[in-house]
Design a protein around this motif. Structure first.
Motif, PDB file in Angstrom:
ATOM      1  N   GLU A  28      70.392 -42.896  62.538  1.00  0.00           N
ATOM      2  CA  GLU A  28      70.449 -43.212  63.968  1.00  0.00           C
ATOM      3  C   GLU A  28      69.073 -43.263  64.626  1.00  0.00           C
ATOM      4  O   GLU A  28      68.921 -43.885  65.664  1.00  0.00           O
ATOM      5  CB  GLU A  28      71.299 -42.175  64.700  1.00  0.00           C
ATOM      6  N   GLN A  29      68.092 -42.602  64.053  1.00  0.00           N
ATOM      7  CA  GLN A  29      66.790 -42.539  64.698  1.00  0.00           C
ATOM      8  C   GLN A  29      65.954 -43.771  64.407  1.00  0.00           C
ATOM      9  O   GLN A  29      66.263 -44.576  63.522  1.00  0.00           O
ATOM     10  CB  GLN A  29      66.059 -41.246  64.323  1.00  0.00           C
ATOM     11  N   GLU A  30      64.870 -43.909  65.155  1.00  0.00           N
ATOM     12  CA  GLU A  30      63.951 -45.023  64.948  1.00  0.00           C
ATOM     13  C   GLU A  30      63.398 -44.976  63.525  1.00  0.00           C
ATOM     14  O   GLU A  30      63.176 -43.900  62.974  1.00  0.00           O
ATOM     15  CB  GLU A  30      62.803 -44.925  65.955  1.00  0.00           C
ATOM     16  N   ALA A  31      63.168 -46.150  62.975  1.00  0.00           N
ATOM     17  CA  ALA A  31      62.722 -46.241  61.584  1.00  0.00           C
ATOM     18  C   ALA A  31      61.418 -45.482  61.353  1.00  0.00           C
ATOM     19  O   ALA A  31      60.466 -45.614  62.109  1.00  0.00           O
ATOM     20  CB  ALA A  31      62.537 -47.703  61.188  1.00  0.00           C
ATOM     21  N   LYS A  32      61.418 -44.692  60.311  1.00  0.00           N
ATOM     22  CA  LYS A  32      60.199 -43.985  59.899  1.00  0.00           C
ATOM     23  C   LYS A  32      59.370 -44.896  59.014  1.00  0.00           C
ATOM     24  O   LYS A  32      59.889 -45.771  58.340  1.00  0.00           O
ATOM     25  CB  LYS A  32      60.562 -42.752  59.065  1.00  0.00           C
ATOM     26  N   LYS A  33      58.083 -44.638  58.997  1.00  0.00           N
ATOM     27  CA  LYS A  33      57.213 -45.292  58.031  1.00  0.00           C
ATOM     28  C   LYS A  33      57.078 -44.347  56.845  1.00  0.00           C
ATOM     29  O   LYS A  33      56.873 -43.145  57.012  1.00  0.00           O
ATOM     30  CB  LYS A  33      55.860 -45.602  58.643  1.00  0.00           C
ATOM     31  N   ILE A  34      57.194 -44.925  55.663  1.00  0.00           N
ATOM     32  CA  ILE A  34      57.216 -44.145  54.431  1.00  0.00           C
ATOM     33  C   ILE A  34      56.102 -44.604  53.510  1.00  0.00           C
ATOM     34  O   ILE A  34      55.829 -45.800  53.374  1.00  0.00           O
ATOM     35  CB  ILE A  34      58.584 -44.318  53.715  1.00  0.00           C
ATOM     36  N   GLY A  35      55.478 -43.635  52.864  1.00  0.00           N
ATOM     37  CA  GLY A  35      54.507 -43.906  51.814  1.00  0.00           C
ATOM     38  C   GLY A  35      55.002 -43.262  50.537  1.00  0.00           C
ATOM     39  O   GLY A  35      55.717 -42.256  50.571  1.00  0.00           O
ATOM     40  N   LEU A  36      54.646 -43.843  49.404  1.00  0.00           N
ATOM     41  CA  LEU A  36      55.034 -43.303  48.105  1.00  0.00           C
ATOM     42  C   LEU A  36      53.819 -43.319  47.185  1.00  0.00           C
ATOM     43  O   LEU A  36      53.148 -44.341  47.051  1.00  0.00           O
ATOM     44  CB  LEU A  36      56.155 -44.148  47.491  1.00  0.00           C
ATOM     45  N   LYS A  95      62.839 -47.658  47.609  1.00  0.00           N
ATOM     46  CA  LYS A  95      63.243 -48.800  48.433  1.00  0.00           C
ATOM     47  C   LYS A  95      64.726 -48.722  48.784  1.00  0.00           C
ATOM     48  O   LYS A  95      65.121 -49.026  49.918  1.00  0.00           O
ATOM     49  CB  LYS A  95      62.950 -50.120  47.713  1.00  0.00           C
ATOM     50  N   CYS A  96      65.551 -48.324  47.833  1.00  0.00           N
ATOM     51  CA  CYS A  96      66.987 -48.163  48.098  1.00  0.00           C
ATOM     52  C   CYS A  96      67.240 -47.063  49.132  1.00  0.00           C
ATOM     53  O   CYS A  96      68.051 -47.227  50.043  1.00  0.00           O
ATOM     54  CB  CYS A  96      67.740 -47.854  46.807  1.00  0.00           C
ATOM     55  N   ILE A  97      66.549 -45.951  48.989  1.00  0.00           N
ATOM     56  CA  ILE A  97      66.685 -44.838  49.939  1.00  0.00           C
ATOM     57  C   ILE A  97      66.255 -45.304  51.327  1.00  0.00           C
ATOM     58  O   ILE A  97      66.959 -45.061  52.322  1.00  0.00           O
ATOM     59  CB  ILE A  97      65.852 -43.620  49.472  1.00  0.00           C
ATOM     60  N   CYS A  98      65.120 -45.983  51.398  1.00  0.00           N
ATOM     61  CA  CYS A  98      64.623 -46.482  52.682  1.00  0.00           C
ATOM     62  C   CYS A  98      65.601 -47.480  53.289  1.00  0.00           C
ATOM     63  O   CYS A  98      65.883 -47.431  54.495  1.00  0.00           O
ATOM     64  CB  CYS A  98      63.252 -47.134  52.515  1.00  0.00           C
ATOM     65  N   TRP A 154      64.577 -46.915  56.923  1.00  0.00           N
ATOM     66  CA  TRP A 154      63.157 -46.604  56.934  1.00  0.00           C
ATOM     67  C   TRP A 154      62.365 -47.796  56.411  1.00  0.00           C
ATOM     68  O   TRP A 154      62.920 -48.681  55.753  1.00  0.00           O
ATOM     69  CB  TRP A 154      62.870 -45.392  56.058  1.00  0.00           C
ATOM     70  N   ASN A 155      61.068 -47.796  56.672  1.00  0.00           N
ATOM     71  CA  ASN A 155      60.180 -48.863  56.206  1.00  0.00           C
ATOM     72  C   ASN A 155      59.197 -48.312  55.187  1.00  0.00           C
ATOM     73  O   ASN A 155      58.386 -47.446  55.528  1.00  0.00           O
ATOM     74  CB  ASN A 155      59.399 -49.463  57.384  1.00  0.00           C
TER      75      ASN A 155
END
Length: 183
Positions: free
Chosen positions: A112-120, A141-144, A149-150
């Protein structure tokens, strides 16, 4: 802005933690976020998901006595999350996977929240063209995708020996500048 870096390696002086520390240095130099935390997953008491769905009935907390509610809350509150893991048998470490599995307890809230930016950041012994890095990236990528999430960056790093990463000057610089992809 809140930034959380999750170290999925049990080694406190390993290449994965070093990679996350380099990203953190770049963030400190370039942004000065309100909150910046490097969270060593293996230093906290987490337990494996029992698939009991108790968390779905009690407001999103694991029924087991562990620190997962605190971790999931940190992830929820972060604007940016950087996941770091060594490669163990062509996948993320058990420590990081356990932390990721705990996101199930609050899936709806996270969606529900605004998309997070993710690094791996994935650190392994094999050359970076080995499929192990891509397998972990595809899983992230599947989790995001599921959580909305992005995935802003994914870096595979070949570094086996302790301290090997520090000798890779080009990789060190890329990690210090990773923040630019998250801004």
């Amino acid at each position: 802005m809140k930034v959380l870096l999750l170290n999925g390696s049990p080694r406190m002086k390993g290449n994965t933690r070093m990679a996350l520390s380099l990203v953190m240095e770049g963030i400190e130099e370039g942004l000065h976020p309100e909150s910046l935390e490097l969270y060593d997953v293996s230093r906290h008491k987490l337990s494996a998901c029992l698939a009991c769905d108790g968390c779905k009935k009690n407001g999103g907390n694991c029924v087991q006595a562990d620190e997962s509610a605190e971790l999931v809350q940190k992830i929820y509150e972060a604007d940016v999350v950087v996941f770091g893991t060594p490669v163990y048998w062509w996948g993320m470490s058990a420590q990081l996977k356990m932390a990721v599995d705990k996101l199930y307890s609050r899936t709806a809230l996270l969606q529900e929240q605004e998309a997070k930016k993710i690094g791996l950041i994935t650190v392994g012994a094999a050359a970076v063209d080995d499929p192990e890095y891509q397998l972990i990236e595809d899983q992230m990528k599947c989790i995001c995708g599921h959580l909305g999430w992005n995935l802003a960056f994914s870096y595979g790093i070949s570094a086996w020996e302790p301290g090997e990463l520090e000798k890779k000057t080009e990789t060190v610089e890329i990690l210090r500048e990773a923040w630019g992809t998250l801004e």
